[in-house]
Design a protein around this motif. Structure first.
Motif, PDB file in Angstrom:
ATOM      1  N   SER A   1       0.819  -1.219   0.000  1.00  0.00           N
ATOM      2  CA  SER A   1       0.000   0.000   0.000  1.00  0.00           C
ATOM      3  C   SER A   1       0.850   1.264   0.000  1.00  0.00           C
ATOM      4  O   SER A   1       0.360   2.338  -0.343  1.00  0.00           O
ATOM      5  CB  SER A   1      -0.963   0.000   1.181  1.00  0.00           C
TER       6      SER A   1
ATOM      7  N   VAL B   1      -8.653   1.364  -1.116  1.00  0.00           N
ATOM      8  CA  VAL B   1      -8.827  -0.077  -1.300  1.00  0.00           C
ATOM      9  C   VAL B   1      -7.535  -0.815  -0.942  1.00  0.00           C
ATOM     10  O   VAL B   1      -7.557  -1.836  -0.238  1.00  0.00           O
ATOM     11  CB  VAL B   1      -9.259  -0.394  -2.750  1.00  0.00           C
TER      12      VAL B   1
ATOM     13  N   ALA C   1      -6.890  -3.633   1.826  1.00  0.00           N
ATOM     14  CA  ALA C   1      -6.502  -4.980   1.398  1.00  0.00           C
ATOM     15  C   ALA C   1      -5.106  -5.380   1.867  1.00  0.00           C
ATOM     16  O   ALA C   1      -4.880  -6.539   2.214  1.00  0.00           O
ATOM     17  CB  ALA C   1      -6.574  -5.075  -0.137  1.00  0.00           C
TER      18      ALA C   1
ATOM     19  N   ALA D   1      -6.401  -5.480   6.554  1.00  0.00           N
ATOM     20  CA  ALA D   1      -6.795  -6.892   6.576  1.00  0.00           C
ATOM     21  C   ALA D   1      -5.653  -7.814   7.034  1.00  0.00           C
ATOM     22  O   ALA D   1      -5.862  -8.619   7.947  1.00  0.00           O
ATOM     23  CB  ALA D   1      -7.342  -7.309   5.209  1.00  0.00           C
TER      24      ALA D   1
END
Length: 160
Positions: A56, A86, A90, A94
């Protein structure tokens, strides 16, 4: 570990340590966790999963570069902000949530397990703090704080 050492040195040598002290703390925790994992040879799958968190960073860096360059077309920034959201979920939230759940349920709470669990919980708090800053800055700008905590140019390093 090398990435975190390099990024820490970059922050220090570019005189950003005052405005980025929390990143230095984050990097120190990551370095200590990875060194612990490498030395003992335990939880190596967790180390690989933790490295997914760094995917990310690509979109966070693009975001920062777009803000710093004052790109005339806001469409690119707008597209990146949604992709960034997103990817943050992700690849940061998570995996971090899964590892925390796994360590709290399945890892002995003594020795290295206790150290890594405490490290994960502190990183959880930091990642959630960064996520709230990201949401405030990109999706709820009216909730952003005033001038406190800003650098000379009005932007806080790596946050706004």
């Amino acid at each position: 570990t090398g990435y975190f050492i390099h990024d820490t040195l970059d922050i220090i040598f570019n005189h950003q340590s005052r405005s980025s002290w929390e990143y230095l703390v984050h990097h120190a925790m990551a370095i200590s966790a990875f060194v612990s994992l490498i030395i003992t040879g335990r939880f190596l799958v967790a180390a690989v999963l933790l490295l997914l968190v760094e995917v990310s960073n690509i979109f966070l860096t693009v975001r920062m570069l777009l803000k710093m360059s004052n790109v005339p077309s806001p469409a690119l920034y707008e597209a990146n902000k949604y992709v960034n959201l997103v990817m943050y979920f992700a690849f940061r939230l998570a995996p971090q949530a899964y590892l925390t759940w796994y360590f709290l349920r399945h890892v002995e709470v003594q020795g290295q397990g206790a150290f890594l669990t405490a490290n994960l919980l502190l990183l959880d708090a930091m990642i959630l703090m960064y996520f709230s800053r990201l949401l405030r800055s990109d999706f709820f700008p009216s909730l952003r704080k005033g001038a406190a905590g800003r650098d000379v140019d009005g932007e806080k390093f790596l946050i706004d």
